[in-house]
Design a protein around this motif. Sequence first.
Motif, PDB file in Angstrom:
ATOM      1  N   TRP A 181     -16.745 -25.623  24.249  1.00  0.00           N
ATOM      2  CA  TRP A 181     -17.974 -25.000  23.737  1.00  0.00           C
ATOM      3  C   TRP A 181     -19.127 -25.089  24.728  1.00  0.00           C
ATOM      4  O   TRP A 181     -20.064 -24.282  24.674  1.00  0.00           O
ATOM      5  CB  TRP A 181     -18.379 -25.653  22.413  1.00  0.00           C
ATOM      6  N   SER A 240     -11.599 -14.623  12.975  1.00  0.00           N
ATOM      7  CA  SER A 240     -12.397 -14.412  14.186  1.00  0.00           C
ATOM      8  C   SER A 240     -13.303 -15.595  14.483  1.00  0.00           C
ATOM      9  O   SER A 240     -14.316 -15.443  15.129  1.00  0.00           O
ATOM     10  CB  SER A 240     -13.248 -13.140  14.042  1.00  0.00           C
ATOM     11  N   THR A 247     -14.980 -18.710  16.170  1.00  0.00           N
ATOM     12  CA  THR A 247     -15.189 -18.976  17.590  1.00  0.00           C
ATOM     13  C   THR A 247     -14.350 -20.171  18.049  1.00  0.00           C
ATOM     14  O   THR A 247     -14.319 -21.203  17.387  1.00  0.00           O
ATOM     15  CB  THR A 247     -16.678 -19.263  17.847  1.00  0.00           C
ATOM     16  N   SER A 248     -13.674 -20.028  19.173  1.00  0.00           N
ATOM     17  CA  SER A 248     -12.947 -21.152  19.749  1.00  0.00           C
ATOM     18  C   SER A 248     -13.940 -22.127  20.375  1.00  0.00           C
ATOM     19  O   SER A 248     -14.804 -21.724  21.161  1.00  0.00           O
ATOM     20  CB  SER A 248     -11.961 -20.656  20.807  1.00  0.00           C
ATOM     21  N   ARG A 265     -20.569 -22.124  26.618  1.00  0.00           N
ATOM     22  CA  ARG A 265     -21.426 -21.161  25.920  1.00  0.00           C
ATOM     23  C   ARG A 265     -22.899 -21.330  26.289  1.00  0.00           C
ATOM     24  O   ARG A 265     -23.706 -20.434  26.060  1.00  0.00           O
ATOM     25  CB  ARG A 265     -21.256 -21.301  24.407  1.00  0.00           C
ATOM     26  N   ASP A 321     -24.389 -16.587  18.189  1.00  0.00           N
ATOM     27  CA  ASP A 321     -23.369 -15.706  17.607  1.00  0.00           C
ATOM     28  C   ASP A 321     -22.142 -16.489  17.163  1.00  0.00           C
ATOM     29  O   ASP A 321     -21.034 -15.962  17.142  1.00  0.00           O
ATOM     30  CB  ASP A 321     -22.953 -14.636  18.622  1.00  0.00           C
ATOM     31  N   LEU A 322     -22.327 -17.759  16.815  1.00  0.00           N
ATOM     32  CA  LEU A 322     -21.211 -18.594  16.405  1.00  0.00           C
ATOM     33  C   LEU A 322     -20.621 -18.098  15.090  1.00  0.00           C
ATOM     34  O   LEU A 322     -21.338 -17.890  14.114  1.00  0.00           O
ATOM     35  CB  LEU A 322     -21.674 -20.043  16.243  1.00  0.00           C
ATOM     36  N   TYR A 377     -21.388 -28.020  17.069  1.00  0.00           N
ATOM     37  CA  TYR A 377     -20.108 -27.903  17.757  1.00  0.00           C
ATOM     38  C   TYR A 377     -19.281 -29.182  17.565  1.00  0.00           C
ATOM     39  O   TYR A 377     -18.055 -29.120  17.353  1.00  0.00           O
ATOM     40  CB  TYR A 377     -20.319 -27.652  19.250  1.00  0.00           C
TER      41      TYR A 377
END
Length: 488
Positions: free
Chosen positions: A62, A55, A57-58, A65, A272-273, A456
């Motif tokens: 970025w 799960s 994060t893609s 976000r 929530d990364l 990121y």
Amino acid sequence: MSAGRRYRGSHTALLALVLPLILASCALRLPADDTADAVAVPARWSEGAAPRAESATSLVGWWWRFGDAELSALIDDALRANPDVQSAMAALRQSRALVDVAAAGLLPSLDASTSAQRSRAGQATSNRYGVGLDARWELDLSGVTRAGVAAAQSDAQAAQMRLGDVQVSLAAEVALAWIDLRNAQTRLGIAQVNLAAQDDTTQITRWRHQAGLVSTLDVEQATTAAEQTRALVPLLETSVAQTRHRLAVLTGRPPAALATPVAAAVPLPPDDLVLAFPADTLRQRPDVRAAEAQVQAARARVAQADAAHYPSFNLAGTLGLQALTLGGLTGGGASVYSLLAGLSVPIFDGGAIAGRVDAQRAALDQANAGYRSTVLAALREVEDALVALQGDRTRSGSLQIAATAAVAADTLARQQYQAGLIDFNTVLQSQRTQLAAQDSVASARASLAANHVRLYKALGGGWSPDAIDAATSAHDATREHHRLPPST
């Protein structure tokens, strides 16, 4: 013995000599690949929540976000129009073209030729005309050409990854510049609000001085504090303008072409990364993949240099027509043909081949060391960003509490000063504390946003192989449509 039988006998002898060489050289002699064991990658990050690969994060885009449409538009502009991206894209196209050049060496070559000759012997003059086809083919018995193709393919892959790395770095640089711009605008607003309050306090102090309630010292101190704050305004305005220029150049525009955006707070992404495992992160980072591709290219070049120890086999042939007149060519003329086969075996070269092999092995060692260095740097960047984020969150909370208290204290101090209950030094100190606290909150928010960007980037976000292929294909299609000259 007939000529045909002699030809078949020599042909059979040649095959008996060549066939074992072909079979012995079918596989490239590549050195061992040590990249998998180059660095002991940890099972998880030492900071932050436990990663969940299923799960994670893609992070391809970025910047969305942050919920800031202006930031997203600027990054999209930069990825399309920045000169560094265009240069890296041209380098990728060049490396892919060189793969085609290297692969062409595996195929025969065919040339068409024409000739015209006029000669004179005594009183006699003669002409001779000819047309023909020349064919050449070097059988890659030793694997030299195949190794060159493998090296070129790895170079092309490295060029693709370098383009991805440029995109990752550029997206982060634009975001950091945007955060600097928003931070400068926020700090400018804070300074202007505090300056207005200090000007009011200075005016009140002058009135009280005229009434004989305070000394000249209070007036001078109030004036000093207000002018010090006023001096911050042009510095922050300069910072806004210079950062705007920086953003314009990053997006491929002249410095003054980007209008100053309306002031707004520094954007923050949701906290929530979900992290990927370290090994997955390294596979996502284009710089790590580029370094790995460079290792593979170096391995292929070692094999290419080593293959020079082995024999090479060449075939060449000519088929054509010759006649004394041009009309004779169209009538069939005299046919001319030739076939040549050559086999060469290196016996003595003064150590040149061995030297080239040693040089390529040294280059392979350099590539392996560069790969290890890139992996270690990638791991450090992620760990550093995680530590910085954790510290920023704690720091921002405390500074926000302090700023709220400073505002309340300043309000009380000014009210009590106007009522004559406290001296001016208390007001002066409360105003300075409020300005410093609010400025620190703004800087802490910008630092928190910037460290999200750095995380990121460290995780390899901001690029996609599919997007690179689509961009290069679109460029090639546009160039073909407009019939532009090839890029160099």
